[in-house]
Design a protein around this motif. Structure first.
Motif, PDB file in Angstrom:
ATOM      1  N   ILE A 152       0.837  -1.205   0.000  1.00  0.00           N
ATOM      2  CA  ILE A 152       0.000   0.000   0.000  1.00  0.00           C
ATOM      3  C   ILE A 152       0.872   1.256   0.000  1.00  0.00           C
ATOM      4  CG2 ILE A 152      -1.668   1.349   1.340  1.00  0.00           C
ATOM      5  CD1 ILE A 152      -2.829  -1.314   2.322  1.00  0.00           C
ATOM      6  N   GLY A 153       1.904   1.266   0.853  1.00  0.00           N
ATOM      7  CA  GLY A 153       2.786   2.423   0.915  1.00  0.00           C
ATOM      8  C   GLY A 153       3.478   2.682  -0.408  1.00  0.00           C
ATOM      9  N   TRP A 154       3.982   1.631  -1.015  1.00  0.00           N
ATOM     10  CA  TRP A 154       4.659   1.764  -2.314  1.00  0.00           C
ATOM     11  C   TRP A 154       3.666   2.213  -3.378  1.00  0.00           C
ATOM     12  CZ3 TRP A 154       9.820   0.322  -3.866  1.00  0.00           C
ATOM     13  CH2 TRP A 154      10.030   0.298  -5.240  1.00  0.00           C
ATOM     14  N   ALA A 155       2.488   1.591  -3.418  1.00  0.00           N
ATOM     15  CA  ALA A 155       1.487   1.897  -4.448  1.00  0.00           C
ATOM     16  C   ALA A 155       0.959   3.316  -4.339  1.00  0.00           C
ATOM     17  CB  ALA A 155       0.327   0.908  -4.357  1.00  0.00           C
ATOM     18  N   ALA A 156       1.018   3.919  -3.158  1.00  0.00           N
ATOM     19  CA  ALA A 156       0.587   5.308  -3.000  1.00  0.00           C
ATOM     20  C   ALA A 156       1.528   6.268  -3.714  1.00  0.00           C
ATOM     21  CB  ALA A 156       0.521   5.665  -1.514  1.00  0.00           C
ATOM     22  N   ILE A 157       2.732   5.790  -4.005  1.00  0.00           N
ATOM     23  CA  ILE A 157       3.739   6.634  -4.659  1.00  0.00           C
ATOM     24  C   ILE A 157       3.960   6.233  -6.108  1.00  0.00           C
ATOM     25  CG2 ILE A 157       6.160   7.387  -4.592  1.00  0.00           C
ATOM     26  CD1 ILE A 157       4.388   8.404  -2.262  1.00  0.00           C
ATOM     27  N   HIS A 158       3.993   4.925  -6.381  1.00  0.00           N
ATOM     28  CA  HIS A 158       4.293   4.448  -7.735  1.00  0.00           C
ATOM     29  C   HIS A 158       3.529   3.151  -8.011  1.00  0.00           C
ATOM     30  CE1 HIS A 158       6.634   3.187 -11.270  1.00  0.00           C
ATOM     31  NE2 HIS A 158       7.011   4.450 -11.372  1.00  0.00           N
ATOM     32  N   PRO A 159       3.026   2.959  -9.219  1.00  0.00           N
ATOM     33  CA  PRO A 159       2.177   1.791  -9.509  1.00  0.00           C
ATOM     34  C   PRO A 159       2.917   0.484  -9.729  1.00  0.00           C
ATOM     35  CG  PRO A 159       2.386   3.171 -11.455  1.00  0.00           C
ATOM     36  CD  PRO A 159       3.043   3.923 -10.343  1.00  0.00           C
ATOM     37  N   ASN A 160       4.236   0.506  -9.876  1.00  0.00           N
ATOM     38  CA  ASN A 160       4.966  -0.720 -10.183  1.00  0.00           C
ATOM     39  C   ASN A 160       5.235  -1.523  -8.904  1.00  0.00           C
ATOM     40  OD1 ASN A 160       6.466  -2.762 -11.339  1.00  0.00           O
ATOM     41  ND2 ASN A 160       8.360  -1.550 -11.460  1.00  0.00           N
ATOM     42  N   ILE A 161       4.253  -2.301  -8.478  1.00  0.00           N
ATOM     43  CA  ILE A 161       4.419  -3.103  -7.258  1.00  0.00           C
ATOM     44  C   ILE A 161       5.118  -4.431  -7.547  1.00  0.00           C
ATOM     45  CG2 ILE A 161       2.458  -2.086  -6.049  1.00  0.00           C
ATOM     46  CD1 ILE A 161       0.806  -4.533  -6.845  1.00  0.00           C
ATOM     47  N   LEU A 162       5.593  -4.616  -8.777  1.00  0.00           N
ATOM     48  CA  LEU A 162       6.356  -5.812  -9.125  1.00  0.00           C
ATOM     49  C   LEU A 162       7.860  -5.569  -9.092  1.00  0.00           C
ATOM     50  CD1 LEU A 162       4.215  -7.244 -12.067  1.00  0.00           C
ATOM     51  CD2 LEU A 162       4.162  -7.864  -9.642  1.00  0.00           C
ATOM     52  N   HIS A 163       8.267  -4.393  -8.642  1.00  0.00           N
ATOM     53  CA  HIS A 163       9.694  -4.112  -8.480  1.00  0.00           C
ATOM     54  C   HIS A 163      10.267  -5.102  -7.454  1.00  0.00           C
ATOM     55  CE1 HIS A 163      13.428  -2.096  -7.416  1.00  0.00           C
ATOM     56  NE2 HIS A 163      13.274  -1.297  -8.456  1.00  0.00           N
ATOM     57  N   PRO A 164      11.430  -5.700  -7.733  1.00  0.00           N
ATOM     58  CA  PRO A 164      11.987  -6.705  -6.821  1.00  0.00           C
ATOM     59  C   PRO A 164      12.161  -6.205  -5.382  1.00  0.00           C
ATOM     60  CG  PRO A 164      13.167  -6.741  -8.904  1.00  0.00           C
ATOM     61  CD  PRO A 164      12.245  -5.559  -8.965  1.00  0.00           C
ATOM     62  N   ALA A 165      12.473  -4.935  -5.201  1.00  0.00           N
ATOM     63  CA  ALA A 165      12.704  -4.412  -3.847  1.00  0.00           C
ATOM     64  C   ALA A 165      11.430  -4.466  -3.004  1.00  0.00           C
ATOM     65  CB  ALA A 165      13.240  -2.987  -3.920  1.00  0.00           C
ATOM     66  N   ILE A 166      10.314  -4.017  -3.579  1.00  0.00           N
ATOM     67  CA  ILE A 166       9.075  -4.019  -2.792  1.00  0.00           C
ATOM     68  C   ILE A 166       8.525  -5.439  -2.676  1.00  0.00           C
ATOM     69  CG2 ILE A 166       7.511  -3.528  -4.729  1.00  0.00           C
ATOM     70  CD1 ILE A 166       7.245  -2.427  -1.016  1.00  0.00           C
ATOM     71  N   LEU A 167       8.759  -6.277  -3.678  1.00  0.00           N
ATOM     72  CA  LEU A 167       8.367  -7.675  -3.551  1.00  0.00           C
ATOM     73  C   LEU A 167       9.155  -8.339  -2.415  1.00  0.00           C
ATOM     74  CD1 LEU A 167       7.991  -8.936  -7.237  1.00  0.00           C
ATOM     75  CD2 LEU A 167       6.188  -8.412  -5.591  1.00  0.00           C
ATOM     76  N   GLY A 168      10.435  -7.975  -2.315  1.00  0.00           N
ATOM     77  CA  GLY A 168      11.256  -8.494  -1.234  1.00  0.00           C
ATOM     78  C   GLY A 168      10.745  -8.064   0.117  1.00  0.00           C
ATOM     79  N   LEU A 169      10.381  -6.792   0.234  1.00  0.00           N
ATOM     80  CA  LEU A 169       9.853  -6.278   1.494  1.00  0.00           C
ATOM     81  C   LEU A 169       8.522  -6.941   1.832  1.00  0.00           C
ATOM     82  CD1 LEU A 169      10.810  -4.191   3.544  1.00  0.00           C
ATOM     83  CD2 LEU A 169       9.401  -2.477   2.404  1.00  0.00           C
ATOM     84  N   PHE A 170       7.691  -7.133   0.827  1.00  0.00           N
ATOM     85  CA  PHE A 170       6.396  -7.794   1.032  1.00  0.00           C
ATOM     86  C   PHE A 170       6.591  -9.239   1.509  1.00  0.00           C
ATOM     87  CE2 PHE A 170       3.060 -10.555  -0.764  1.00  0.00           C
ATOM     88  CZ  PHE A 170       1.945 -10.023  -0.139  1.00  0.00           C
ATOM     89  N   VAL A 171       7.492  -9.965   0.852  1.00  0.00           N
ATOM     90  CA  VAL A 171       7.724 -11.367   1.214  1.00  0.00           C
ATOM     91  C   VAL A 171       8.335 -11.474   2.607  1.00  0.00           C
ATOM     92  CG1 VAL A 171       9.009 -13.459   0.620  1.00  0.00           C
ATOM     93  CG2 VAL A 171       7.914 -12.123  -1.177  1.00  0.00           C
ATOM     94  N   ILE A 172       9.253 -10.567   2.938  1.00  0.00           N
ATOM     95  CA  ILE A 172       9.842 -10.561   4.278  1.00  0.00           C
ATOM     96  C   ILE A 172       8.758 -10.369   5.329  1.00  0.00           C
ATOM     97  CG2 ILE A 172      11.266  -9.180   5.860  1.00  0.00           C
ATOM     98  CD1 ILE A 172      13.217  -8.761   3.512  1.00  0.00           C
ATOM     99  N   MET A 173       7.872  -9.411   5.087  1.00  0.00           N
ATOM    100  CA  MET A 173       6.778  -9.156   6.042  1.00  0.00           C
ATOM    101  C   MET A 173       5.823 -10.346   6.096  1.00  0.00           C
ATOM    102  SD  MET A 173       5.761  -6.915   8.171  1.00  0.00           S
ATOM    103  CE  MET A 173       4.300  -6.589   9.173  1.00  0.00           C
ATOM    104  N   LEU A 174       5.625 -10.978   4.963  1.00  0.00           N
ATOM    105  CA  LEU A 174       4.737 -12.145   4.889  1.00  0.00           C
ATOM    106  C   LEU A 174       5.292 -13.292   5.742  1.00  0.00           C
ATOM    107  CD1 LEU A 174       2.170 -12.933   2.999  1.00  0.00           C
ATOM    108  CD2 LEU A 174       3.848 -14.256   1.725  1.00  0.00           C
ATOM    109  N   ILE A 175       6.568 -13.611   5.540  1.00  0.00           N
ATOM    110  CA  ILE A 175       7.181 -14.744   6.220  1.00  0.00           C
ATOM    111  C   ILE A 175       7.421 -14.453   7.696  1.00  0.00           C
ATOM    112  CG2 ILE A 175       9.245 -16.205   6.307  1.00  0.00           C
ATOM    113  CD1 ILE A 175       9.466 -15.833   3.271  1.00  0.00           C
ATOM    114  N   TRP A 176       7.788 -13.216   8.018  1.00  0.00           N
ATOM    115  CA  TRP A 176       8.069 -12.826   9.406  1.00  0.00           C
ATOM    116  C   TRP A 176       6.936 -13.198  10.352  1.00  0.00           C
ATOM    117  CZ3 TRP A 176       5.153  -9.382  12.327  1.00  0.00           C
ATOM    118  CH2 TRP A 176       5.701  -8.975  13.547  1.00  0.00           C
ATOM    119  N   GLN A 177       5.715 -13.138   9.857  1.00  0.00           N
ATOM    120  CA  GLN A 177       4.560 -13.334  10.733  1.00  0.00           C
ATOM    121  C   GLN A 177       4.441 -14.758  11.275  1.00  0.00           C
ATOM    122  OE1 GLN A 177       0.924 -10.939   9.276  1.00  0.00           O
ATOM    123  NE2 GLN A 177       2.277 -10.992   7.501  1.00  0.00           N
TER     124      GLN A 177
END
Length: 315
Positions: A174-199
């Motif tokens: 959501i934070g990334w998408a509020a600024i730029h539409p490319n949510i398939l960038h490896p950096a934000i995918l990495g952050l998303f997956v880290i947050m996903l697995i951390w839980q």
């Protein structure tokens, strides 16, 4: 699945043992302000990372930033309110949740409905003002938390944590998408997956520490339903996956990747050490405390790195 009658009766039974609280505290417990604050941090991390990646001046996106913060907070508040509404029966059984206002009757159920629906509508509208994609992601996170997680998986499967993790990881996108539409960038995918697995390791630790509560409420958390050895093995698997996901951050910054790698490797080592050296409660407490340390250090580093790096790029 408990009926509304059973939930209301449980609320009335518990209410007589609980003293009245202030309105602000009742509202805070109803919308779970602690969860709101903790989820806003990864949202801001995703937002600042997008600003840095695309070299966007924050003042050019001030409306989007404000709407993303307000919208995310309200959508998370709505999720908390709906969760409290539906879980009144099991909350009345568990020691740590039996004093929630929805259980004690200190707040009327119709007001909680109003808070939940109102927060969802205003929050999604604010996210839509930021970007339609941010609103879509916000709705997706809210939907997964209320329906697949709260109303189904939490009560019926040991994979409830995995289902709930989808909504828990959504703030980064959501934070990334509020600024730029490319949510398939490896950096934000990495952050998303880290947050996903951390839980998973985080909530497994909570489940071990509160095992008696979950057993009493018949909530099939992994340690309750499958035991400590299965939980230990599964935690190791997720921590190995967490280590692997850190390499996605390397597409943007080797420094961020190394920070995430170091934190993840230490977590795996602590899990192995704690399981073999300590009793289950001490092992779980060690993992729980470190999971909070992990996210605080990682997301703080990402936010600081992004803002400082952006300043150096734009000056």
């Amino acid at each position: 699945m408990g009926s509304d009658t059973k939930r209301d009766q449980a609320s009335q039974d518990t209410a007589v043992t609980v003293s009245k609280q202030s309105i602000s505290k009742i509202l805070a417990q109803t919308v779970k302000t602690g969860i709101i604050k903790s989820n806003l941090i990864p949202m801001v991390a995703g937002l600042t990372l997008a600003l840095y990646t695309y070299e966007i001046n924050p003042f050019d996106k001030i409306l989007e930033i404000i709407c993303a913060i307000i919208g995310s907070a309200l959508v998370i508040a709505a999720a908390g309110a709906f969760n409290n509404l539906y879980d009144r029966d099991i909350d009345a059984v568990m020691q740590r949740t039996k004093v929630r206002p929805t259980v004690t009757g200190e707040i009327k159920i119709k007001y909680v409905w109003g808070i939940g629906i109102g927060s969802a509508i205003v929050g999604l509208a604010a996210l839509y003002i930021a970007t339609p994609l941010a609103a879509l992601l916000g709705f997706t996170g809210l939907f997964f938390y209320v329906f697949p997680y709260t109303m189904w998986s939490k009560r019926y499967t040991v994979y409830n944590t995995e289902v709930g993790s989808i909504s828990g990881a959504m703030p980064t996108l959501i934070g990334w998408a509020a600024i730029h539409p490319n949510i398939l960038h490896p950096a934000i995918l990495g952050l998303f997956v880290i947050m996903l697995i951390w839980q998973m390791p985080h909530f497994y630790a909570i489940a071990i520490r509160k095992q008696d509560d979950y057993s009493a409420a018949n909530v099939p958390m992994l340690p309750v339903a499958k035991g400590m050895k299965r939980t230990y093995i599964t935690t190791n698997i997720y921590l190995i996956l967490l280590i692997a996901s850190c390499f996605l951050l390397g597409t943007l910054s080797k420094g961020l990747m190394l920070v995430a790698l170091l934190l993840s490797i230490v977590w795996l080592a602590m899990n192995i050490y704690g399981y073999h050296k300590k009793d289950p409660k001490k092992w779980a407490t060690l993992l729980f405390v470190y999971s909070l340390f992990y996210m605080t250090i990682l997301f703080s580093t990402i936010i600081i790195y992004s803002l400082v790096g952006l300043y150096l790029k734009l000056r």
